[in-house]
Design a protein around this motif. Structure first.
Motif, PDB file in Angstrom:
ATOM      1  N   LYS A  24      16.458  11.053   4.169  1.00 36.83           N
ATOM      2  CA  LYS A  24      15.281  11.549   4.896  1.00 36.83           C
ATOM      3  C   LYS A  24      14.524  10.450   5.626  1.00 36.83           C
ATOM      4  O   LYS A  24      14.112  10.610   6.768  1.00 36.83           O
ATOM      5  N   TYR A  25      14.296   9.347   4.921  1.00 36.28           N
ATOM      6  CA  TYR A  25      13.390   8.326   5.463  1.00 36.28           C
ATOM      7  C   TYR A  25      14.098   7.027   5.832  1.00 36.28           C
ATOM      8  O   TYR A  25      13.504   6.150   6.438  1.00 36.28           O
ATOM      9  N   ILE A  77       9.528  10.710  -6.281  1.00 35.64           N
ATOM     10  CA  ILE A  77       9.248   9.383  -6.834  1.00 35.64           C
ATOM     11  C   ILE A  77       8.624   9.516  -8.222  1.00 35.64           C
ATOM     12  O   ILE A  77       8.942   8.743  -9.131  1.00 35.64           O
TER      13      ILE A  77
HETATM   14  N1  LIG Z   1      13.311   5.402   1.092  1.00 35.60           N
HETATM   15  C1  LIG Z   1      12.078   5.649   1.561  1.00 35.60           C
HETATM   16  N2  LIG Z   1      11.671   5.102   2.724  1.00 35.60           N
HETATM   17  C2  LIG Z   1      10.433   5.342   3.202  1.00 35.60           C
HETATM   18  N3  LIG Z   1       9.535   6.122   2.582  1.00 35.60           N
HETATM   19  C3  LIG Z   1       9.879   6.707   1.429  1.00 35.60           C
HETATM   20  C4  LIG Z   1      11.166   6.508   0.860  1.00 35.60           C
HETATM   21  N4  LIG Z   1      11.215   7.194  -0.305  1.00 35.60           N
HETATM   22  C5  LIG Z   1      10.031   7.795  -0.440  1.00 35.60           C
HETATM   23  N5  LIG Z   1       9.209   7.507   0.598  1.00 35.60           N
HETATM   24  C6  LIG Z   1       7.807   7.940   0.783  1.00 35.60           C
HETATM   25  O1  LIG Z   1       7.280   8.314  -0.466  1.00 35.60           O
HETATM   26  C7  LIG Z   1       6.785   9.655  -0.400  1.00 35.60           C
HETATM   27  C8  LIG Z   1       7.012  10.342  -1.728  1.00 35.60           C
HETATM   28  O2  LIG Z   1       8.387  10.559  -1.913  1.00 35.60           O
HETATM   29  P1  LIG Z   1       8.869  11.716  -2.865  1.00 35.60           P
HETATM   30  O3  LIG Z   1       8.088  11.630  -4.095  1.00 35.60           O
HETATM   31  O4  LIG Z   1      10.359  11.630  -2.967  1.00 35.60           O
HETATM   32  O5  LIG Z   1       8.449  13.060  -2.154  1.00 35.60           O
HETATM   33  P2  LIG Z   1       8.876  13.769  -0.802  1.00 35.60           P
HETATM   34  O6  LIG Z   1      10.072  13.059  -0.254  1.00 35.60           O
HETATM   35  O7  LIG Z   1       9.148  15.154  -1.233  1.00 35.60           O
HETATM   36  O8  LIG Z   1       7.678  13.658   0.078  1.00 35.60           O
HETATM   37  C9  LIG Z   1       7.500  10.299   0.754  1.00 35.60           C
HETATM   38  O9  LIG Z   1       6.741  11.325   1.314  1.00 35.60           O
HETATM   39  C10 LIG Z   1       7.691   9.133   1.703  1.00 35.60           C
HETATM   40  O10 LIG Z   1       6.542   8.948   2.478  1.00 35.60           O
END
Ligand SMILES: Nc1ncnc2c1ncn2[C@@H]1O[C@H](COP(=O)(O)OP(=O)(O)O)[C@@H](O)[C@H]1O
Ligand SMILES: Nc1ncnc2c1ncn2[C@@H]1O[C@H](COP(=O)(O)OP(=O)(O)O)[C@@H](O)[C@H]1O
Lengths: 141, 110, 141, 110
Positions: free
Chosen positions: C60-61, C113
């Motif tokens: 996703k990110y 997370i």
């Molecule tokens: N690999 C990554 N790179 C950049 N941002 C991340 C990454 N993993 C998580 N994030 C950030 O942390 C937030 C929380 O992640 P998560 O708890 O997995 O929830 P979600 O993906 O459902 O929003 C995400 O919304 C994103 O902004």
């Protein structure tokens, strides 16, 4: 690595108890192959089997002075091919000299390489700079 | 190696309680056959119902047991092979060596 | 690599359809760990979950301009520890800034997370020379 | 996403026929809930019996459906959670949000 392929580079202790882990990972991968038109469960069994046979031999013959404590396995899937490479550090052998088993002589052993050759499309065993590599390829159509 | 044995109408029925018969546990099975024949057992029936996977050393253990049986003027028969396991016997022509039955019950009728 | 450890270096296309493969491999490994005294099936679920969550986020990110077509995952088991490292090539984030979800606000997202932190003993996210790495560690006793 | 739906005593019972509810298929489930409420359904019962694994996005899809239900003055209830799946609801406190039943039959009695 091929574009959009799957690549696994695995090292496990050279102990037979890890045969089932490697075999199961092979099954998982086989079940995931989307381009395969044959029976998925048969493919899964076959990959499990050739990994098990090849890793068994690497443990049995591939580590004479216990120089290496691990078996090294590469699994690679590109568009149409499944590659498996298993490394060993023994004296090696000439895979083309291994005869088809005598089906009437009831031997306890000597069916591993035969099964590998029967189930894969290409099987090679080569000396490497350091040790040997068994390479098995299966076409996925 | 997980095995259950029972004696039914003169047969020692060995239920192999393992998902895999491979180089990790086949030596033990081989030894089990040796012990059974050495201690006077004559007719072994190996129930492979739970065995989902067999490799060349698993086949080898069964062949070894079969040879022990012949030497002891006994028998070693097989029952309840899963389809993929069966196909390993066919690939190695061992289906021509072993008497293979659909079920333990069917084998015991013979 | 630790002596007698298990090491998997995996590359799969950055597509969600491969989440199940990675999760299942994680389960297979968890079931193979002999030093674990806790419930093996619970550990298998947890490893499946943290791999799924971390890989989802990397998809996703972690790949903003589709620079990389693969997700890179390292799984490593030494005597007493399970390490998982997942690499991404996005702008990164500060994992310590991610709050515990508000359990009363019904959000569709934001629990990944949190779950990772809840199930692993140590979780770090770091910039690398090239990209970022999420490192998750679980003690195996 | 494999789903079977049936209408029983005023409930739309959705049997999720997937082993995993994860980021690969949860968006589709979310959409399914939206469509059902948009087309006038009121009371949804989601049968998770076959779901062995759920991740945060699977939970998110269910939360999304729950919010649709509230907006539509309807309900979204859950049945037949496997133990590991249940523990994900507990860890995220979502077991306090959803009405969760042991079985579909039990849910339909209420
Ligand atoms: N690999 C990554 N790179 C950049 N941002 C991340 C990454 N993993 C998580 N994030 C950030 O942390 C937030 C929380 O992640 P998560 O708890 O997995 O929830 P979600 O993906 O459902 O929003 C995400 O919304 C994103 O902004
Ligand atoms: N990695 C290897 N290194 C050296 N020799 C090998 C290796 N693999 C197989 N061989 C040789 O090939 C023979 C046939 O192998 P196989 O068909 O697996 O039967 P088995 O191991 O039961 O004898 C072995 O007996 C051995 O001599």
């Amino acid at each position: 690595m091929e574009k959009r392929g799957i690549e696994l580079d695995i090292k496990v202790p050279n102990q037979t108890r890890y045969l089932s882990l490697i075999g199961r990972i092979g099954e998982d991968i086989a079940r995931e192959i989307d381009r395969y038109s044959g029976d998925r469960e048969t493919l899964a069994y076959q990959i499990n089997l050739v990994l098990t046979e090849a890793m068994s031999n690497a443990i049995k013959y591939g580590n004479p002075d216990n120089r290496e404590e691990t078996v090294h396995i590469l699994i690679n899937i590109s568009d149409n091919e499944l590659f498996i490479r298993i490394y060993d550090y023994g004296q090696g052998f000439d895979i083309n000299e291994i005869p088809t088993p005598d089906f009437d002589a009831l031997e306890d052993r000597g069916r591993g390489i035969f099964l590998i050759k029967a189930l894969m499309d290409s099987v090679q065993y080569r000396k490497q700079a350091d040790g040997n590599m068994l390479e098995m390829i299966k076409q996925l159509h | 190696m997980n095995l259950n044995s029972e004696i039914i109408t003169g047969n020692v029925v060995i239920h192999v309680k393992e998902e895999r018969l491979d180089a990790h546990n086949s030596a033990e099975l081989k030894l089990e056959f040796q012990k059974l024949f050495a201690s006077g057992s004559q007719n072994l029936l190996v129930d492979l119902k739970e065995v989902r996977f067999i490799d060349s050393s698993g086949l080898g253990a069964l062949v070894s047991g079969f040879k022990n049986a012949t030497t002891s003027h006994g028998s070693l028969r097989l029952a309840s092979l899963q389809p993929q396991v069966k196909s390993m016997f066919e690939l190695t022509r061992l289906h021509r060596v072993f008497e293979i039955y659909q079920t333990v019950a069917e084998a015991l009728e013979k």
